[in-house]
Design an enzyme around this catalytic site. Structure first.
Site, mmCIF file in Angstrom:
data_model
loop_
_atom_site.group_PDB
_atom_site.id
_atom_site.type_symbol
_atom_site.label_atom_id
_atom_site.label_comp_id
_atom_site.label_asym_id
_atom_site.label_seq_id
_atom_site.Cartn_x
_atom_site.Cartn_y
_atom_site.Cartn_z
ATOM 1 N N ASP A 50 0.834 -1.207 0.000
ATOM 2 C CA ASP A 50 0.000 0.000 0.000
ATOM 3 C C ASP A 50 0.867 1.256 0.000
ATOM 4 O OD1 ASP A 50 0.894 -0.143 2.620
ATOM 5 O OD2 ASP A 50 -1.100 -0.075 3.527
ATOM 6 N N LYS A 119 -1.111 -9.375 2.972
ATOM 7 C CA LYS A 119 -0.364 -8.899 4.138
ATOM 8 C C LYS A 119 -1.271 -8.039 5.001
ATOM 9 C CE LYS A 119 3.106 -5.824 3.918
ATOM 10 N NZ LYS A 119 2.645 -4.729 4.839
ATOM 11 N N GLU A 121 -1.334 -5.631 8.588
ATOM 12 C CA GLU A 121 -0.601 -4.943 9.655
ATOM 13 C C GLU A 121 -1.269 -5.198 10.999
ATOM 14 O OE1 GLU A 121 0.096 -0.796 9.060
ATOM 15 O OE2 GLU A 121 0.912 -1.052 7.043
ATOM 16 N N GLU A 188 9.191 -3.807 10.833
ATOM 17 C CA GLU A 188 9.509 -2.494 10.271
ATOM 18 C C GLU A 188 9.973 -1.522 11.343
ATOM 19 O OE1 GLU A 188 7.814 1.079 7.392
ATOM 20 O OE2 GLU A 188 6.603 -0.721 7.696
#
Length: 271
Positions: A50, A119, A121, A188
């Site tokens: 994204d 994916k 988050e 991340e």
């Protein structure tokens, strides 16, 4: 000849999991057919991130990215990806409401793009959703640490995992997502002392972005990697300066048009 030429094709979720402890996983973002075709020669995973909201559409954050954007770009990448596993990000608002909402939208992404996984988050709070999806045939890549979709709640893009409490939180998040069935977990922007214990304490590969080389693999945004973005995070290594080459090419074209030296009659016109 690159190492990928000797690997059995195509890449799969089970093969990605089997790489833990064998060799690092190579992942890069791809948003277009042309980049997918090139990156497929060298990467294990193509992520239709994204982050396209930032690099393709000029958005400040990924919050405004839509399902339609992800599907359109995902379809283009899948069509031109040969070897790699293709993972598509689930955009903000498409999975947080309930596990049922997440399944509907993940199923739509996979059906309409042909991708191999999605994916999501989030940490402990998303474990139930990850388990719901994986038990129903949807492979999930997790993402913990800095969560760009939650940038407003986090108060900006800040390094995560600082101090013992921070380390414990990232570790609990990663473990919860892995135990829920995720086949890999992106870490991340975590502090340097975080990646090693997290990687050692979960059974699936960790893929770092700004998370040190202690991870089981690495991912970079393609535009950062090739030098198309002006301002890149400190952790990025620029492997090319394509932006400058594009600038030079367009200037040369502009000069030729103004000088009437392009098109050349015998070379660049129909006869």
């Amino acid at each position: 000849m690159g190492y990928l030429a000797d690997d059995q094709r195509p890449m799969s979720v089970s093969k990605i999991k089997a790489l833990k402890g064998e060799r690092p996983v190579v992942m890069v973002t791809a948003y277009t057919a042309s980049v997918a075709s090139i990156a497929s020669r060298h990467a294990d995973i193509l992520l239709v991130g994204d982050s396209l909201g930032n690099v393709i559409y000029g958005m400040d954050t990924t919050v405004s990215v839509t399902m339609e954007m992800m599907i359109a770009h995902g379809r283009a990448v899948v069509k031109h990806a040969g070897y790699p596993l293709v993972v598509v990000d689930m955009p903000f608002g498409s999975f947080q409401e309930s596990k049922e909402q997440a399944f509907r939208n993940a199923a739509r992404i996979m059906k309409e793009t042909g991708c191999h996984a999605v994916k999501i988050e989030g940490g402990i709070e998303m474990a139930e959703t990850v388990a719901f999806l994986t038990s129903r045939g949807i492979p999930v890549m997790g993402h913990v640490g800095l969560l760009p979709q939650s940038v407003n709640a986090l108060g900006g893009f800040k390094v995560q995992g600082r101090g013992e409490e921070g380390l414990d939180q990232v570790l609990r998040d990663a473990r919860a997502i892995a135990e829920a069935g995720a086949f890999s977990v992106v870490l991340e922007c975590v502090a340097s002392h975080v990646a090693e214990p997290v990687t050692a304490n979960i059974s699936v590969p960790t893929i770092g972005i700004g998370a040190s080389n202690a991870c089981d693999g690495q991912v970079l945004v393609i535009d950062d990697l090739i030098g198309l973005t002006e301002n890149t995070p400190k952790f990025v290594k620029r492997y090319a300066e394509v932006g400058g080459q594009i600038d030079q090419a367009i200037k040369a074209y502009s000069d030729d048009v103004i000088a009437r030296s392009f098109p050349e009659h015998d070379t660049h016109t129909f006869s």
